[in-house]
Enzyme design. Structure first.
Site, PDB file in Angstrom:
ATOM      1  CE  LYS A  11       0.833   1.504   4.361  1.00 15.59           C
ATOM      2  NZ  LYS A  11       1.810   2.573   4.695  1.00 15.59           N
ATOM      3  N   PRO A 103       9.121  -3.847  -0.109  1.00 18.42           N
ATOM      4  CG  PRO A 103       9.435  -1.625  -0.489  1.00 18.42           C
ATOM      5  CD  PRO A 103       8.693  -2.754  -1.004  1.00 18.42           C
ATOM      6  CB  VAL A 104      12.187  -5.638   4.607  1.00 16.67           C
ATOM      7  CG1 VAL A 104      12.053  -5.864   6.223  1.00 16.67           C
ATOM      8  CG2 VAL A 104      11.727  -6.704   3.817  1.00 16.67           C
ATOM      9  CB  ALA A 105      11.539  -1.804   7.755  1.00 18.12           C
ATOM     10  CB  ALA A 109       1.495  -2.132   4.853  1.00 11.35           C
ATOM     11  N   GLY A 110       4.530  -4.203   4.203  1.00  9.24           N
ATOM     12  CA  GLY A 110       4.932  -5.627   3.555  1.00  9.24           C
ATOM     13  C   GLY A 110       4.675  -6.530   4.651  1.00  9.24           C
ATOM     14  CB  SER A 112       0.345  -4.986   7.343  1.00 10.70           C
ATOM     15  OG  SER A 112       0.931  -4.417   8.449  1.00 10.70           O
ATOM     16  CB  ALA A 113       1.373  -7.333   2.792  1.00 16.89           C
ATOM     17  CG  ASP A 145      -0.661  -0.091   8.132  1.00 15.58           C
ATOM     18  OD1 ASP A 145      -1.822   0.633   8.596  1.00 15.58           O
ATOM     19  OD2 ASP A 145       0.378   0.179   8.045  1.00 15.58           O
TER      20      ASP A 145
HETATM   21  O1  C5P Z   1      -0.309  -1.390  14.439  1.00 15.37           O
HETATM   22  P1  C5P Z   1       1.003  -1.732  14.195  1.00 15.37           P
HETATM   23  O2  C5P Z   1       1.656  -2.666  14.868  1.00 15.37           O
HETATM   24  O3  C5P Z   1       1.406  -1.709  12.974  1.00 15.37           O
HETATM   25  O4  C5P Z   1       1.769  -0.376  14.469  1.00 15.37           O
HETATM   26  C1  C5P Z   1       3.320  -0.548  14.747  1.00 15.37           C
HETATM   27  C2  C5P Z   1       3.469   0.952  15.535  1.00 15.37           C
HETATM   28  O5  C5P Z   1       3.307   2.329  14.999  1.00 15.37           O
HETATM   29  C3  C5P Z   1       2.592   1.049  16.913  1.00 15.37           C
HETATM   30  O6  C5P Z   1       3.389   0.383  18.075  1.00 15.37           O
HETATM   31  C4  C5P Z   1       2.772   2.577  17.166  1.00 15.37           C
HETATM   32  O7  C5P Z   1       4.098   3.095  17.697  1.00 15.37           O
HETATM   33  C5  C5P Z   1       2.655   3.216  15.771  1.00 15.37           C
HETATM   34  N1  C5P Z   1       1.214   3.419  15.233  1.00 15.37           N
HETATM   35  C6  C5P Z   1       0.632   4.663  15.906  1.00 15.37           C
HETATM   36  N2  C5P Z   1      -0.625   4.882  15.633  1.00 15.37           N
HETATM   37  C7  C5P Z   1      -1.294   4.286  14.643  1.00 15.37           C
HETATM   38  C8  C5P Z   1      -0.729   2.980  14.060  1.00 15.37           C
HETATM   39  C9  C5P Z   1       0.454   2.864  14.463  1.00 15.37           C
HETATM   40  O8  C5P Z   1       1.352   5.418  16.873  1.00 15.37           O
HETATM   41  N3  C5P Z   1      -2.629   4.604  14.403  1.00 15.37           N
END
Ligand code: C5P
Length: 312
Positions: A11, A103-105, A109-110, A112-113, A145
């Site tokens: 994404k 791409p990683v990091a 959203a790799g 999450s995908a 994501d």
């Molecule tokens: O939800 P996810 O684990 O992908 O999020 C990774 C990190 O991104 C969370 O630990 C948080 O630090 C940050 N995040 C945030 N607010 C969001 C989504 C992600 O602060 N709405």
């Protein structure tokens, strides 16, 4: 032995409006997700009979630049498969193979995908037949994501990004993505966003969806979309990786309709006028310092989809 392969898109965020930090450590967002034709593939295979003491879920990762992807229970695809088995109330076994192109990091959203793909693949492999609404719920627990990677297309996410409403769009949009060396940590970029706001004495605004962006999407107007692209995490990503400013500038100089950091970065996204323009732009951006590779893609594309079933 049977196996299911699921193809899942990356994404780019067309608008990422970041509100105040919540008590649970997340930020309230307005997050306009757009799925693009850069895909990972996840295969879930029934393990060979034999070692009954083997771990119920194993994972392997293939592809270039996959350093940093965990091959343990920390892998989001494994966590998703474990959560699915937990929901079904018993232990299930699967060998997961992730073929990475996203791409990683990279802010696309790799991880999450891969989690979304594992949910779809294991739901099928294990014959669970859970409806997509149930997969969406499990997905939201894995990461903000992940639900979008199941849905695909273009959608606006609210809450921490997991509450989705599909958006109406017209036509196809053509993109160029400049991949950077190394990744950026998402929590670190959000933290830097908070720090920069505090330093400037700015209160975090309430996130609101851009009407200009919605209108551009409805009309399939790439020029208007290019002007409406916005990412509140961009100043933080640029503070942590100043060379991204040069990458963005190169794209703008070479006629991109819009240029922004994708999500928490460091991938940079450029909107082009057409497929030809995207290829031309990609060739011109390739030589910028800090740019590992340049790829073209189009969107919107569907979310996680079964691409094949067969012998493992
Ligand atoms: O939800 P996810 O684990 O992908 O999020 C990774 C990190 O991104 C969370 O630990 C948080 O630090 C940050 N995040 C945030 N607010 C969001 C989504 C992600 O602060 N709405």
């Amino acid at each position: 032995m049977s196996a299911i392969t699921v193809r899942v898109p990356a994404k780019v965020n067309l608008q990422l409006a970041v509100g105040p930090l919540r008590e649970d450590g997340y930020h309230d967002l307005v997050n306009v997700f757009h799925a693009v034709s850069l895909f990972d593939e996840v295969t879930a295979a029934e393990p060979a009979d034999g070692d009954a003491t083997a771990a119920p879920l194993t994972v392997r990762v293939e592809g270039d630049h996959t350093g940093g992807v965990p091959v343990s229970d920390d892998n989001l695809a494994v966590r998703a498969a474990m959560a699915l088995a937990g929901r079904a109330g018993r232990t299930y076994r699967a060998d997961l193979l992730i073929r990475k192109s996203i791409p990683v990091a990279g802010g696309m959203a790799g991880g999450s995908a891969d989690a979304a793909a594992a949910l779809v693949a294991c739901n099928e492999l294990w014959g669970l037949g859970l409806p997509v609404e149930d997969l969406m719920e499990i997905a939201a627990d894995i990461g903000s994501d992940v639900p979008f990677a199941l849905l695909g297309g273009t959608a606006v996410g609210t809450g921490r990004g997991e509450r989705l409403a599909p958006l109406e769009t017209a036509g196809v949009f053509h993109w160029v993505f400049a991949l950077a060396d190394g990744g950026l940590s998402t929590p670190r970029v959000y933290g830097e966003c908070d720090r920069l706001r505090e330093e400037a004495g700015e209160a975090a605004p309430r996130p609101v969806v851009s009407e200009a962006l919605l209108d551009a999407l409805r009309r399939g107007d790439a020029k208007a979309l290019g002007q409406a692209l916005a990412n509140d995490l961009q100043p933080a990503a640029l503070a942590l990786r100043p060379s991204l400013a040069d990458t963005l500038a190169a794209g703008r100089e070479h006629g991109a309709l819009g240029a922004l950091v994708s999500g928490s970065g460091p991938t940079c996204a450029f909107l082009a006028e057409s497929a030809e323009h995207a290829h031309e732009l990609a060739g011109l951006i390739t030589d910028v310092d800090g740019c590992r590779a340049v790829v073209t893609a189009h969107g919107p594309v569907p979310g996680a989809t079964i691409a094949g079933a067969g012998a493992g």
